[in-house]
Structure formats: structure tokens, C-alpha cells
Scaffold this motif. Structure first.
Motif, PDB file in Angstrom:
ATOM      1  N   CYS A 242       0.795  -1.322   0.243  1.00  0.00           N
ATOM      2  CA  CYS A 242       0.055   0.073   0.138  1.00  0.00           C
ATOM      3  C   CYS A 242       0.835   1.343  -0.044  1.00  0.00           C
ATOM      4  N   LEU A 243       2.292   0.956   0.168  1.00  0.00           N
ATOM      5  CA  LEU A 243       3.039   2.447   0.041  1.00  0.00           C
ATOM      6  C   LEU A 243       2.894   2.926  -1.203  1.00  0.00           C
ATOM      7  N   SER A 244       3.702   4.130  -1.301  1.00  0.00           N
ATOM      8  CA  SER A 244       3.454   4.878  -2.515  1.00  0.00           C
ATOM      9  C   SER A 244       4.668   4.913  -3.546  1.00  0.00           C
ATOM     10  N   SER A 245       5.749   4.652  -2.846  1.00  0.00           N
ATOM     11  CA  SER A 245       6.953   4.653  -3.792  1.00  0.00           C
ATOM     12  C   SER A 245       8.026   3.571  -3.049  1.00  0.00           C
ATOM     13  N   ILE A 246       8.713   3.315  -4.005  1.00  0.00           N
ATOM     14  CA  ILE A 246      10.167   2.341  -3.666  1.00  0.00           C
ATOM     15  C   ILE A 246      10.813   3.130  -2.471  1.00  0.00           C
ATOM     16  N   GLU A 247      11.029   4.267  -2.198  1.00  0.00           N
ATOM     17  CA  GLU A 247      11.771   4.938  -1.045  1.00  0.00           C
ATOM     18  C   GLU A 247      10.948   4.762   0.107  1.00  0.00           C
ATOM     19  N   ASP A 248       9.684   4.742   0.188  1.00  0.00           N
ATOM     20  CA  ASP A 248       8.804   4.215   1.397  1.00  0.00           C
ATOM     21  C   ASP A 248       8.989   3.017   1.725  1.00  0.00           C
ATOM     22  N   VAL A 249       9.141   1.853   0.590  1.00  0.00           N
ATOM     23  CA  VAL A 249       9.235   0.380   0.922  1.00  0.00           C
ATOM     24  C   VAL A 249      10.715   0.501   1.562  1.00  0.00           C
ATOM     25  N   VAL A 250      11.654   1.055   1.199  1.00  0.00           N
ATOM     26  CA  VAL A 250      13.146   1.024   1.723  1.00  0.00           C
ATOM     27  C   VAL A 250      13.157   1.333   3.152  1.00  0.00           C
ATOM     28  N   LYS A 251      12.416   2.441   3.266  1.00  0.00           N
ATOM     29  CA  LYS A 251      12.317   2.918   4.739  1.00  0.00           C
ATOM     30  C   LYS A 251      11.614   1.883   5.917  1.00  0.00           C
ATOM     31  N   THR A 252      10.666   1.391   5.147  1.00  0.00           N
ATOM     32  CA  THR A 252       9.995   0.274   5.898  1.00  0.00           C
ATOM     33  C   THR A 252      10.883  -0.929   6.310  1.00  0.00           C
ATOM     34  N   LEU A 253      11.669  -1.084   5.563  1.00  0.00           N
ATOM     35  CA  LEU A 253      13.004  -2.297   5.890  1.00  0.00           C
ATOM     36  C   LEU A 253      13.857  -1.891   6.783  1.00  0.00           C
ATOM     37  N   ALA A 254      13.903  -0.696   7.325  1.00  0.00           N
ATOM     38  CA  ALA A 254      14.773  -0.044   8.262  1.00  0.00           C
ATOM     39  C   ALA A 254      15.225  -1.009   9.712  1.00  0.00           C
ATOM     40  N   ASN A 255      13.946  -1.575  10.026  1.00  0.00           N
ATOM     41  CA  ASN A 255      14.241  -2.512  11.401  1.00  0.00           C
ATOM     42  C   ASN A 255      14.145  -3.949  10.902  1.00  0.00           C
ATOM     43  N   THR A 256      14.612  -4.230   9.834  1.00  0.00           N
ATOM     44  CA  THR A 256      14.748  -5.626   9.660  1.00  0.00           C
ATOM     45  C   THR A 256      15.896  -5.857   9.013  1.00  0.00           C
ATOM     46  N   PRO A 257      16.323  -7.389   8.675  1.00  0.00           N
ATOM     47  CA  PRO A 257      17.752  -7.676   8.248  1.00  0.00           C
ATOM     48  C   PRO A 257      18.052  -7.036   6.872  1.00  0.00           C
ATOM     49  N   TYR A 258      17.055  -6.403   6.443  1.00  0.00           N
ATOM     50  CA  TYR A 258      17.204  -5.833   5.172  1.00  0.00           C
ATOM     51  C   TYR A 258      17.722  -4.168   5.108  1.00  0.00           C
ATOM     52  N   ARG A 259      17.850  -3.736   6.179  1.00  0.00           N
ATOM     53  CA  ARG A 259      18.319  -2.301   6.418  1.00  0.00           C
ATOM     54  C   ARG A 259      19.452  -1.919   5.869  1.00  0.00           C
ATOM     55  N   PHE A 260      20.083  -2.669   5.068  1.00  0.00           N
ATOM     56  CA  PHE A 260      21.635  -2.477   4.336  1.00  0.00           C
ATOM     57  C   PHE A 260      20.879  -1.870   3.157  1.00  0.00           C
TER      58      PHE A 260
END
Length: 340
Positions: A242-260
Motif C-alpha cells: 500500500c506504500l506509494s514509492s520505492i523510497e517508502d518501501v526501503v524505509k519500512t525495511l529499516a528495522n529488519t535484516p534488510y536495512r542495508f
């Protein structure tokens, strides 16, 4: 397994391959590596990049057959079967893609890796089929398990003309079946589960990125997700869609193993270049797979670590050979490789 790992190319040897000026010199250099007999065998019938591709394919297939032979009746064989089934799925996808865009059988065949349970003769029969429907029908006639998900998904493919419908059905079947085969307690089963669930997470993140970039309706996009991930359940994935951009998706991953992923250049994320993000996800997955070597040495971890290291080596050599045909500079080429 550790003895076989010692025969893999070192970083220095890989860098030497990068410095070769053209394909003939690259082929000559590969003759001084453990790929020697396969290169010599391929040179008798093929030239250039086709020679390298054939040698790598034969070496890859024979390597896994060898491993399978010396771990028969052991717990590690379960993971080998799972790994080999991955190539059955990949080969079926490759054939379906080729038939869908009417590529010649010869071109499709050059992209196949007969390392799975479907041997070269079986794949050649599938290549003879005229279209996607005929391939699915032949798999069903042979009672090959992959026919079931393809048959169920085929009506939707007919409506949408989107091959991703069939590919997703194959992936879902593969991971459901693989995870079910290792769902009993035990150290080895847990290691295998962990790497499989990690793969599912990576596949789902890639799917989310594509769906968000293409602004696909979240409800429609859910059909392309796979269950069984380690970090992301259906609810988390649904909210990401439901996010509006790739940037938002990457930010959502900040607290996961994919924060890199947040360390990638902002310009590439803003420009919606998900290929760069996908490359980083692949690097992460390969390093996690090879990292299994650091676990209990007398467990299935050694097999997992070796398989991923071998897969990465073959992939790197393929990248080098293809870049040589495109006259890519050594510096740029190095950036495309994954060192483990």
C-alpha cells in the motif's frame, strides 16, 4: 565438502579472469582451472561464449550429481533434492518464457541447466512443444508434480496473458513442498528451513518493489506473494504493497535484516531503479548461503555452504564472459560480481 570447497576459485583467480582482454584468452585461462576438462570437451563442438556456457553447465550438473552420490541415505540428501528441484523449476520457467515470446528451441536450450531431476532428454522433449499450453499438458501427461500448480493457474494466465501468474504458481508450490519436507524438529531441518524462508523473503521483497513501482492495486498484487517467509507475514507484506514509492518501501525495511538497502545511493532509489536493489538482495542471499560454512561442520550446513559458493562461482564466470562480449571495463565488471 570442505575438500571440494578448496577447489573453488580464489578471489585472486577470479580477478585474473577479469583482466583477460577477450573470450579466447578467457577460455585459455579457464583451461588452467578445475574447469579444464569441461572447457576442452566443449571446445570440440562450440566456440566463444557458447563454449564457456556449455562447460559451466556440464560442470555444475556433474558436481551436484557427485555430491548426491556420496551423501545417499544421509540427512543431507534431503537438502540436495530441494536444491536440485530448484533447477527443475528454473528450467520450466525458462522454457515457458521462451515459448511465450516464440524464441527458438536452440536459444532456450542454451539457457537451461539440467542439474535437477528432469534430465536433458526430458527437457529436450519439452523444448519440442509448440507453445506454453503444450508444455503444461506434457508435464501433466508425464505426471510431473509441477504440472499441478501450472494447470490450476493456466486459466488465469489465459485471461491476463501475464506469465508471472504461472511463475508465481511454480514458486509457491516449490517452497511449500520444500518447507513441508523439513518441518520436523532437528538441527539440520532448522538450518534448511532458515535458508528457504530467507529466500521467500527476498522473493517477496522483489515482488513488492515491482508492484509499488508499477502502481499495481494492492489487492491484485497480493496474488503474487508467497507464504513461508522468515521476517514478513501476509499482513506486513500487504501494508508494504500500500506504500506509494520505492523510497517508502526501503524505509519500512529499516528495522529488519534488510536495512542495508538504505545505504544504496538515494538517486537510484528515487529513480525507481529496482535492479540495483535486487542486485543487493541477491548479494545478501548468496552471502547468507555461503555463510552456512561457519555453522556445525558435520551438519547439512557444509552442503548448503558449498552449493551456494559453487552457484556464485559459476554465476560470476558467466557474468565475466558476457561482459567480455560487451567490452565492459574491468572496473565496472568487478562491481557486478559477488565475492564471498
Amino acid at each position: 565438502m570442505r575438500g571440494m570447497k578448496s577447489r573453488l576459485l580464489t578471489r585472486r583467480e577470479m580477478d585474473d579472469l577479469i583482466t583477460k582482454p577477450d573470450l579466447p584468452s578467457l577460455i585459455a585461462d579457464l583451461e588452467n582451472t578445475p574447469y579444464r576438462e569441461y572447457i576442452i570437451g566443449a571446445k570440440g563442438r562450440l566456440d566463444g561464449i557458447l563454449c564457456i556456457e556449455a562447460a559451466l553447465r556440464d560442470n555444475f550438473t556433474n558436481t551436484f550429481r557427485k555430491v548426491q552420490d556420496f551423501v545417499r541415505q544421509e540427512e543431507a540428501e534431503r537438502y540436495i533434492v530441494i536444491f536440485l528441484h530448484r533447477w527443475d523449476v528454473q528450467n520450466i520457467k525458462t522454457i515457458l518464457r521462451g515459448k511465450n515470446i516464440h524464441v527458438t528451441s536452440e536459444e532456450i536450450a542454451s539457457c537451461l541447466v539440467p542439474a535437477g531431476e528432469m534430465d536433458e532428454a526430458t527437457l529436450n522433449e519439452l523444448l519440442k512443444q509448440p507453445d506454453v499450453r503444450a508444455v503444461v499438458d506434457l508435464l501433466a501427461t508425464w505426471k510431473i508434480p509441477y504440472a499441478r500448480p501450472l494447470t490450476r493457474a493456466y486459466p488465469e494466465f489465459l485471461k491476463t496473458k501475464d506469465l508471472a501468474v504461472l511463475e508465481c504458481a511454480l514458486d509457491r508450490y516449490y517452497y511449500d513442498d520444500a518447507l513441508a519436507s523439513v518441518n520436523s524438529p532437528g538441527y539440520n531441518n532448522q538450518i534448511i528451513q532458515d535458508i528457504l524462508r530467507l529466500e521467500v523473503d527476498v522473493i517477496n521483497i522483489k515482488t513488492v518493489l515491482r508492484m509499488v513501482r508499477d502502481r499495481v492495486d494492492p489487492e491484485e498484487a497480493r496474488r503474487y506473494l508467497i507464504g513461508g517467509g522468515r521476517v514478513f507475514d501476509e499482513r506486513k507484506l500487504g501494508s508494504m504493497l500500500c506504500l506509494s514509492s520505492i523510497e517508502d518501501v526501503v524505509k519500512t525495511l529499516a528495522n529488519t535484516p534488510y536495512r542495508f538497502l538504505a545505504d544504496l545511493p538515494e538517486s537510484s532509489i528515487r529513480s525507481q531503479k529496482i535492479s540495483i536493489i535486487e542486485k543487493e538482495l541477491e548479494r545478501f542471499l548468496i552471502r547468507k548461503g555461503v555463510g552456512a560454512f561457519r555453522l556445525e561442520p558435520l551438519s547439512v550446513a557444509s552442503v548448503i555452504g558449498y552449493f551456494w559458493a559453487k552457484y556464485n562461482e559459476v554465476t560470476n564466470i558467466r557474468v565475466i564472459s558476457r561482459c567480455k562480449t560487451a567490452d565492459v571495463s574491468p572496473d565496472i565488471l568487478k562491481e557486478e560480481l559477488v565475492y564471498v
